[in-house]
Enzyme design. Sequence first.
Site, PDB file in Angstrom:
ATOM      1  N   GLU A 428       0.838  -1.190  -0.141  1.00  6.03           N
ATOM      2  CA  GLU A 428      -0.192  -0.081   0.140  1.00  6.03           C
ATOM      3  C   GLU A 428       0.954   1.293  -0.102  1.00  6.03           C
ATOM      4  OE1 GLU A 428      -2.767  -0.549   3.051  1.00  6.03           O
ATOM      5  OE2 GLU A 428      -3.837  -2.236   2.296  1.00  6.03           O
ATOM      6  N   GLU A 495      -3.762  -9.281   0.191  1.00  2.00           N
ATOM      7  CA  GLU A 495      -4.405  -8.918   1.619  1.00  2.00           C
ATOM      8  C   GLU A 495      -5.746  -9.155   1.427  1.00  2.00           C
ATOM      9  OE1 GLU A 495      -4.186  -5.158   4.365  1.00  2.00           O
ATOM     10  OE2 GLU A 495      -2.388  -5.840   3.980  1.00  2.00           O
TER      11      GLU A 495
END
Length: 823
Positions: A428, A495
């Site tokens: 991220e 994820e």
Amino acid sequence: MFNKIIVKLFFLLVVTLPLQATSKSTFIDSETVRTKSNIDFDWKFKLGDAENANLPKYDDSEWRQLNLPHDWSIEGKYDENHPAGIAGGFLPTGTGWYRKHIEWQSQWQDKAVFIEFDGVYMNSEVWINGHYLGKRPYGYISFSYDISDYLVQGDNIIAVKVDNSLAPSGRWYTGSGIYRHVWLTTVNKIHIPKDGVFVRSENVDKESAAVNVSTEIFNDSDKNQRFVLQTDVLDAEHRRVASTSSDIIVAAGKTETVEQLTTVQVPQLWSPNSPYLYTVQSTVLSGDNIVDLKRTKTGFRSIEFTADKGFLLNGQAVELQGISMHHDAGPVGAAVPEDELEYRLKMLKEMGVNAIRTTHNPFSPEFYRMADEMGFMVMNEAFDGWWQAKAKYDYGLYFDKWWQKDLTDFMRRDRNHPSIIMWSVGNEVPNYTPEQQKIMVDFAKSIDDTRPITQGRGYAGGHLTIAGFNGHGEFKGAIQKFHRKNPNTPVIGTEMTHTIHTRGVYRTKTSYRVRDFPAPWEKHEPMKKWNRIKSKVYKIPNLTENEVFPDVPTAYGSSFDNSVVRMPIRDEIKLARKLPYLLGTFRWTAFDYLGESFGWPARTANFGVIDLAGFEKGPYYLYQSQWSTEPMVHLDPHWTHHGKEGTVIPVVVYTNQQSAELFLNGESLGEKTMTDDMQLVWLVPYQPGELKVVAKSNGKTIVTKALNTAQKAHAVSITANRESVTANQRDIVRLTLEIVDEKGVMLPEADHRFEIEVSGPATLLGVENGDILDLEPHKARNRKAFMGKALALIQTTDMPGDIVVTVKSKDLSQDTVVISSSK
């Protein structure tokens, strides 16, 4: 636009032979050429800064004496005003000093001596006898220093300053201190450097493996030297199965790399179901004299990743049944004993997990050793962010100067593990550019081109071998849309999915985070956000029209599969099975972890399917029913609901058998056949007694499970996970503490306080109950039960004898266990 990507990798991998971490722990390849000794015990520690503590004559006699690994943050109190805040779980940070006195050893004479740190969080600075050795900002990296020139006859003093005073320095709980092992390695001046062996293989199959070995040899002498490098491959019974040798001249002060090729016939291939390991033995000879000898563990296997075939391990299609995992472990914080780590990995193995993502940083060396031995495939992640800090004082502040050094050290340390099947270079990463991603990927490939590269939520960069999706992949159709634009690029759920659960807590109506319990970043106009995404999230039917359990605090998540961010577990599993180009998923997370909470007084956000104490939640068994082949059945909720007599309660059953039949007090409530919904539901008017499920296949009973209604609290019950231990200052005993009725049935909502007494050669290492709202300290001799139970960890000393643990609770019968500790 992604280029066409087909990755086909075959190789042999190597890991360092495991070391036993005891007070006398020494791994010796040869008594005269190489030793590696653990120096974890008897360090001095001071919390706070200490002027001149780096100098040899500094008086540390008043400092606290302790053993490593050590995390001072977990020893502190929870406080809303601590600067780590939400990210750090409201625990303290700060600065600390460590000092270690080591007497001169004759074996150091004319040798090269290195001090090796497996991990120090963070900004560590190290001195030996007042000489400055260096600084490493990154708190998760392993590093070493050559101390040969600074050792003296008599007392040698190692001083380490650890500075985690600027907080938050991470987006989750980091811990503070020397939280991993420390070693001294002694070798000859001419030796194989640390991480100086790289082994890979081509054309690996059941018939043979062509093995390429690169071995570095460093000549720290003042003249050129001629050597023979003998490389042998040994099987598990230490029989030689392949061998090669090379003559080499190494110039004074130089390092030479020797490239060798040999072949292993009929190799036993490494896999999660058969994690067979070999040994590569590297011997450096000068005439008949052994100059250096290094043994490493190895494993043969081939991996292939394509969009059309998915993931092939040893030529067979395998779905990655993965979990994401942070490095902390409940009451011990970041300083995780090896026994506790092994216990947790065994829980994952029993759940059916075959893959682990190390979020979002390098893990301890013993983790990878266990992954190799137990058969886990690993996505090994280097960093959370890159050039831009994500937490105010995180590694992003140092990234530009240090990332190449840290990524090199990380990948060289781990590149030989058979468990590692891919690298992740970030997670991220905010505002990254395709050019930055290319820099990261190209550099990683320059160190190891035998594995694919991915990145958490990095699918848009265009330079990854495998496109990584985090939460965005949980929106309906998102991965399929990407595949239509990039049909040759395999995808991984780096994820996925995010669901939120609390052990022993249930809701019968579906809840979505942004709509029903928004995170801090979602609290501004949450319904507006919900209306924007509600057509994209997965619809989960309510189990009942009206909520059966209306009084549950909003901080807690339901232990049914109906408390989600975007996608329930069942749809995560369905998607991975449906899409061939989706290699698998890594759910967020396996275990609850400290930090990254939704606000005071919660110390975490309950993302795990196992709580902070290491106790399973309901969804653990949902995964087990789909990922494990061991016969199992599980039913939720518990069956103690005094005051709800006659209320219709949904009973949810998970099983990997064909059908299940439910009984209440001996009366059948019907048999149901398992479907792709992955759960069976009965609506049962509550009455006390026994609720029993019988799971069947081909009409035969395979496995059963029963729940009984608990009555009045009567006693404390202790269950120890082992009856005997070694007096080595390392071994851990897990004590599960429960409040039970007169028949031994646990009261599933009891909150009595446990008082813990330990006598004999052991210490109470920590306590935990899994309640994210319980802010009591971990280093205490008492703890309240949460949903009927709590955990106490005890650790051995170096003295043998009986360890006696007695647990009491007011007005209840006490319980005692005795554990034998021996040398």
